[in-house]
Design an enzyme around this catalytic site. Structure first.
Site, mmCIF file in Angstrom:
data_model
loop_
_atom_site.group_PDB
_atom_site.id
_atom_site.type_symbol
_atom_site.label_atom_id
_atom_site.label_comp_id
_atom_site.label_asym_id
_atom_site.label_seq_id
_atom_site.Cartn_x
_atom_site.Cartn_y
_atom_site.Cartn_z
ATOM 1 N N HIS A 176 0.829 -1.192 0.000
ATOM 2 C CA HIS A 176 0.000 0.000 0.000
ATOM 3 C C HIS A 176 0.867 1.246 0.000
ATOM 4 C CE1 HIS A 176 -3.067 -2.780 2.288
ATOM 5 N NE2 HIS A 176 -2.833 -3.178 1.060
HETATM 6 C C1 LIG Z 1 0.187 -9.511 -1.788
HETATM 7 C C2 LIG Z 1 -0.728 -8.347 -2.017
HETATM 8 C C3 LIG Z 1 -1.945 -8.252 -1.338
HETATM 9 C C4 LIG Z 1 -2.795 -7.170 -1.550
HETATM 10 N N1 LIG Z 1 -3.990 -7.127 -0.884
HETATM 11 C C5 LIG Z 1 -4.818 -6.060 -1.045
HETATM 12 C C6 LIG Z 1 -6.060 -6.000 -0.365
HETATM 13 O O1 LIG Z 1 -6.466 -6.937 0.338
HETATM 14 N N2 LIG Z 1 -6.822 -4.886 -0.527
HETATM 15 C C7 LIG Z 1 -6.434 -3.852 -1.309
HETATM 16 O O2 LIG Z 1 -7.156 -2.850 -1.404
HETATM 17 N N3 LIG Z 1 -5.265 -3.898 -1.997
HETATM 18 C C8 LIG Z 1 -4.449 -4.974 -1.880
HETATM 19 N N4 LIG Z 1 -3.271 -5.028 -2.584
HETATM 20 C C9 LIG Z 1 -2.947 -3.896 -3.463
HETATM 21 C C10 LIG Z 1 -3.623 -4.011 -4.833
HETATM 22 O O3 LIG Z 1 -3.175 -5.174 -5.462
HETATM 23 C C11 LIG Z 1 -3.299 -2.775 -5.664
HETATM 24 O O4 LIG Z 1 -3.810 -1.634 -5.007
HETATM 25 C C12 LIG Z 1 -3.877 -2.798 -7.072
HETATM 26 O O5 LIG Z 1 -3.466 -3.937 -7.780
HETATM 27 C C13 LIG Z 1 -3.432 -1.550 -7.821
HETATM 28 O O6 LIG Z 1 -3.892 -1.562 -9.147
HETATM 29 P P1 LIG Z 1 -3.000 -0.887 -10.287
HETATM 30 O O7 LIG Z 1 -3.712 -1.097 -11.570
HETATM 31 O O8 LIG Z 1 -2.661 0.492 -9.880
HETATM 32 O O9 LIG Z 1 -1.636 -1.696 -10.263
HETATM 33 P P2 LIG Z 1 -1.373 -3.229 -10.621
HETATM 34 O O10 LIG Z 1 -2.635 -3.996 -10.526
HETATM 35 O O11 LIG Z 1 -0.219 -3.697 -9.832
HETATM 36 O O12 LIG Z 1 -0.945 -3.174 -12.149
HETATM 37 C C14 LIG Z 1 0.207 -2.515 -12.563
HETATM 38 C C15 LIG Z 1 0.816 -3.274 -13.723
HETATM 39 O O13 LIG Z 1 1.795 -2.436 -14.350
HETATM 40 C C16 LIG Z 1 2.856 -3.241 -14.799
HETATM 41 N N5 LIG Z 1 4.036 -2.389 -14.994
HETATM 42 C C17 LIG Z 1 4.746 -1.721 -14.054
HETATM 43 N N6 LIG Z 1 5.747 -1.044 -14.616
HETATM 44 C C18 LIG Z 1 5.688 -1.274 -15.949
HETATM 45 C C19 LIG Z 1 6.453 -0.848 -17.056
HETATM 46 N N7 LIG Z 1 7.496 -0.049 -16.907
HETATM 47 N N8 LIG Z 1 6.110 -1.294 -18.304
HETATM 48 C C20 LIG Z 1 5.040 -2.136 -18.485
HETATM 49 N N9 LIG Z 1 4.284 -2.567 -17.459
HETATM 50 C C21 LIG Z 1 4.600 -2.133 -16.202
HETATM 51 C C22 LIG Z 1 3.025 -4.283 -13.720
HETATM 52 O O14 LIG Z 1 3.694 -5.438 -14.219
HETATM 53 C C23 LIG Z 1 1.568 -4.543 -13.308
HETATM 54 O O15 LIG Z 1 1.018 -5.652 -13.993
HETATM 55 C C24 LIG Z 1 -2.417 -6.132 -2.431
HETATM 56 C C25 LIG Z 1 -1.210 -6.232 -3.125
HETATM 57 C C26 LIG Z 1 -0.382 -7.332 -2.942
HETATM 58 C C27 LIG Z 1 0.883 -7.430 -3.706
#
Ligand SMILES: Cc1cc2nc3c(=O)[nH]c(=O)nc-3n(C[C@H](O)[C@H](O)[C@H](O)COP(=O)(O)OP(=O)(O)OC[C@H]3O[C@@H](n4cnc5c(N)ncnc54)[C@H](O)[C@@H]3O)c2cc1C
Lengths: 586, 122
Positions: free
Chosen positions: A517
């Site tokens: 987070h």
């Molecule tokens: C173990 C774990 C448990 C969690 N549990 C919770 C929970 O219970 N409740 C909660 O609210 N949140 C939880 N989270 C957090 C939640 O997963 C994130 O808030 C959410 O996934 C964010 O969405 P996003 O689209 O911003 O990022 P993400 O879903 O992480 O997607 C970002 C993507 O961008 C890609 N990327 C990054 N840099 C580059 C680049 N330079 N070029 C191409 N691709 C790239 C990555 O590979 C990734 O696939 C948890 C996270 C983890 C790791």
């Protein structure tokens, strides 16, 4: 020389949760979308099926689904007067890699934040006076309101089939739910998950103390669910392999389970995996993003991908780093208090107390990522801070989410770390221990920020992102105070043995998992002098560049981050439909 | 009364008894199958689990193109009312080591309506 590819309408960097939600809105209107994801698609691989799905060593300990630290890590220092060093193996937080992002291996605890969170500065100033917020705490309003986001929260929760109990339906407090919940239009799509033994003990104790416990809102499906897109969730099996794992039972709501399969059936959608984005091409004069450059990690070929609209949805760290690497917007400088990119970097303030009950069968292996029973009396500004030396608070819960063989080894303090005594204590307490945790807010501090490391580089030769971060006075005091309350609750739970009651102490330790987070770095706001993107997530220095994710939060609340960022992503999807037909400052 | 008319009358009585019942139990059958539908199709395509189209009377572990566990491949069971009921009441007890990520259906009536639904697919 990078090879130039045919031009696309919308290019989204990162193939995680936000990218999927934005794409859902855009492709429903036929807008052309290309998603570039650095990782692979795990959907049909060993992480997604039994028995390999349960390989704790591979997926959890060795982080099989997370960012590869040998290719790209972050550097860390606790104050800007220290030398920063690369974190060789990150334990504290675990950015995802692969289709679905971190949300493919998340727990699924899906909160709406407090109704006042988007206007937190105003809230504190009106309640406690202008001087209540310390000068070194740059809290700022988001420039949007909870009411504006509510329809998108509602849509997200229906797409993900949340299980829970409403606490506040249109202002009417509901028995059994969270009375501090922001007002919602109706009940959760599904009934709550089963309560755990730890939850039963916690519920009785907190009720006896006058609190109002409730089941945590869950993206683990309590039953069989068909979402508005015709995608299905199966019933949760309580196997205790949510966090850090894919769900082979399709009971955990994830972008890879519910959204990408739908998107792949839509003609205007494309996702490219193995696409590591290195740079955003930017025309400084015209103040426009021209497209992105990426490396195909399979072929080693570099590509230039032109686009009309570029969206950064690559998680907090990559969002911030890509803006810095591309020189878009001024990097935050804490000495001059100037610049915006990298400021308001926050984390989560966690603490907890371990409990041991000789005669209660906690059976921690019978759990899901969201089997938690919680109270919100001491979260955020749900209680009076006028006589307290801090701002913020924490959600307190008995959350048993797994009893996995490597990770779940709680033994009473004083137990040796190995040998016969350790084994004995394990056998004695494994089925009889749990914890009560406080998941607290973390407010920005002028000395906590992200910038580019002057020394260390990644495998592609680009500067690493540098974290200058520690838990500062406000968070340490908050944690100490809230953890005292946790201690009182734990006593009321009457365990045979109770661990020490200690609030969070600095220095920030990158080795120990705390939560994924991390927030801030590209914050949203109504004023370009203090924010990177507008309230519609449009970059102030490039009209056709948008940023979404926890990186836009100006502070972190006492909740997991994903609810509001998903709502923001859905709203951005709708905004981009409008922007795409008539580009302008939104 | 001629034989023909008697037949029609009997049929009318029978269908009056049976049809509404069938119509009533049809919906719950399908609803009970919802918990399987996340993994099993009934249209011949494989998903997380093998298609259950034509499962009734089929030899276990034999849908072409589906990657079964060794346990399921070697189980040597013919799927009928009895074996499906045993499997669905406790998948692991019935075929140890099979990898269906589903712990079973406790309620015998629910199992019966799922099995009736599967049978009707043939
Ligand atoms: C173990 C774990 C448990 C969690 N549990 C919770 C929970 O219970 N409740 C909660 O609210 N949140 C939880 N989270 C957090 C939640 O997963 C994130 O808030 C959410 O996934 C964010 O969405 P996003 O689209 O911003 O990022 P993400 O879903 O992480 O997607 C970002 C993507 O961008 C890609 N990327 C990054 N840099 C580059 C680049 N330079 N070029 C191409 N691709 C790239 C990555 O590979 C990734 O696939 C948890 C996270 C983890 C790791």
């Amino acid at each position: 020389m990078a090879k130039r590819l045919p031009h696309r309408r919308v290019v989204i960097v990162g193939g995680g949760l936000c990218a999927a939600l934005i794409s859902r809105q855009l492709t429903a209107q036929g807008v052309d979308v290309l998603v570039l994801e650095r990782g692979i698609d795990h959907a049909n691989g060993p992480a997604a099926r039994l028995p390999s799905q349960r390989d704790e060593l591979r997926w959890a300990q060795r982080q099989g689904l997370m960012q590869n630290w040998q290719r790209e890590t972050y550097t860390l220092r606790h104050t800007r007067h220290e030398e920063s060093l690369p974190v060789r193996w990150m334990g504290a937080f675990l950015p995802g890699e692969g289709v679905g992002g971190a949300a493919s291996h998340w727990n699924g605890q899906t909160w709406r934040w407090s109704e006042y969170d988007p206007a937190l500065r105003t809230r504190y100033e009106t309640r406690y006076g202008k001087s209540a917020i310390p000068k070194e705490m740059p809290l700022q309003d988001w420039g949007t309101t909870y009411a504006e986001l509510e329809p998108y929260h509602d849509l997200f929760e229906k797409l993900f089939g949340l299980s829970g109990k409403a606490g506040n339906i249109e202002g009417l407090i509901q028995a059994g739910g969270n009375p501090f919940e922001a007002p919602r239009r109706d009940e959760y799509p599904q009934r709550p998950l089963e309560i755990t033994e730890a939850g039963i003990i916690f519920k009785a104790a907190t009720e006896s103390l006058g609190y109002r416990p409730f089941p945590g809102p869950a993206a683990n499906s309590s039953g069989t669910y068909l979402n508005p897109d015709g995608q299905r969730l199966g019933p949760c099996q309580y196997c205790g392999h949510c966090e850090r794992f894919l769900c082979e039972a399709h009971a955990k709501a994830t972008p890879d389970g519910l959204l990408y399969p739908l998107l792949r059936t839509r003609k205007s959608f494309e996702i490219r995996t193995h696409a590591q984005v290195l740079h955003i091409d930017y025309d400084r004069q015209a103040k426009r993003a021209l497209g992105v450059r990426y490396l195909d990690l399979e072929s080693g070929e570099e590509y230039q991908q032109p686009a009309d609209i570029v969206v950064l949805a690559a998680f907090t760290m990559s969002n911030t780093r890509l803006l810095l690497l591309s020189g878009i917007g001024a990097s935050y400088d804490p000495t001059a208090r100037h610049g915006v990119v990298g400021k308001n970097f926050c984390y989560q303030t966690q603490s907890g107390v371990g409990l041991f009950f000789r005669n209660r069968w906690i059976n921690p292996f019978l759990a899901a990522g969201c089997t938690l029973t919680a109270i919100d009396e001491y979260n955020n500004d749900n209680f009076d801070h006028s006589a307290l030396p801090f701002l913020g608070g924490a959600n307190i819960s008995a959350g048993v989410t797994n009893g996995r063989p490597i990770r779940s080894r709680s033994t009473p303090s004083g137990t040796p770390r190995w040998g016969t005594e350790w084994k004995k204590a394990n056998a004695e307490w494994y089925a009889h221990s749990c914890g009560v945790g406080a998941q607290g807010s973390c407010y920005p501090h002028v000395e906590n920020y992200l910038d580019l490391d002057p020394v260390y580089r990644d495998i592609y030769g680009l500067p690493l992102l540098r974290m200058t971060f520690d838990f500062r006075e406000n968070e340490v005091k908050m944690s100490r105070w809230v953890t005292e309350k946790v201690g009182e609750i734990c006593k009321a739970m009457a365990p045979d043995i109770m661990g020490p009651v200690k609030g969070l102490q600095g220095p920030f330790d990158s080795r120990v998992y705390q939560s994924t987070h991390v927030t801030g770095g590209t914050v949203m706001g109504a004023d370009p002098r203090s924010s990177v993107v507008s309230t519609h997530l449009q970059h102030w220095d490039a009209e056709n560049l948008f940023v979404v994710g926890a990186s836009v939060y100006p502070h972190n609340s006492g909740y997991n981050p994903t609810g509001p960022l998903a709502a923001l992503a859905l709203r951005l999807g709708d905004d981009l439909v409008r922007y795409s037909s008539r580009p302008r400052q939104l | 009364m001629g034989l023909y008319l008697r037949c029609i009358l009997v049929m009318a009585v029978v269908s009056a008894l049976i049809l509404p019942r069938a119509a009533r139990s049809d919906a719950p059958k399908k609803a009970a199958f919802d918990q399987c539908a996340v993994c099993h199709s009934t249209d011949g395509s494989n998903g997380t689990g093998p298609t259950l189209k034509g499962v009734f009377g089929r030899q276990s572990g034999t849908v072409a193109g589906f990657r079964y566990s060794r346990a399921m491949r070697g189980a040597g069971i013919r799927w009928d009312e009895k074996t499906l009921d045993q499997y669905l009441s406790s998948p692991q007890e019935f075929i140890a080591g099979n990898v269906m990520p589903f712990s079973g259906v406790d309620d015998p009536t629910e199992r019966a309506s799922i099995i009736a639904y599967l049978r009707a697919l043939n």
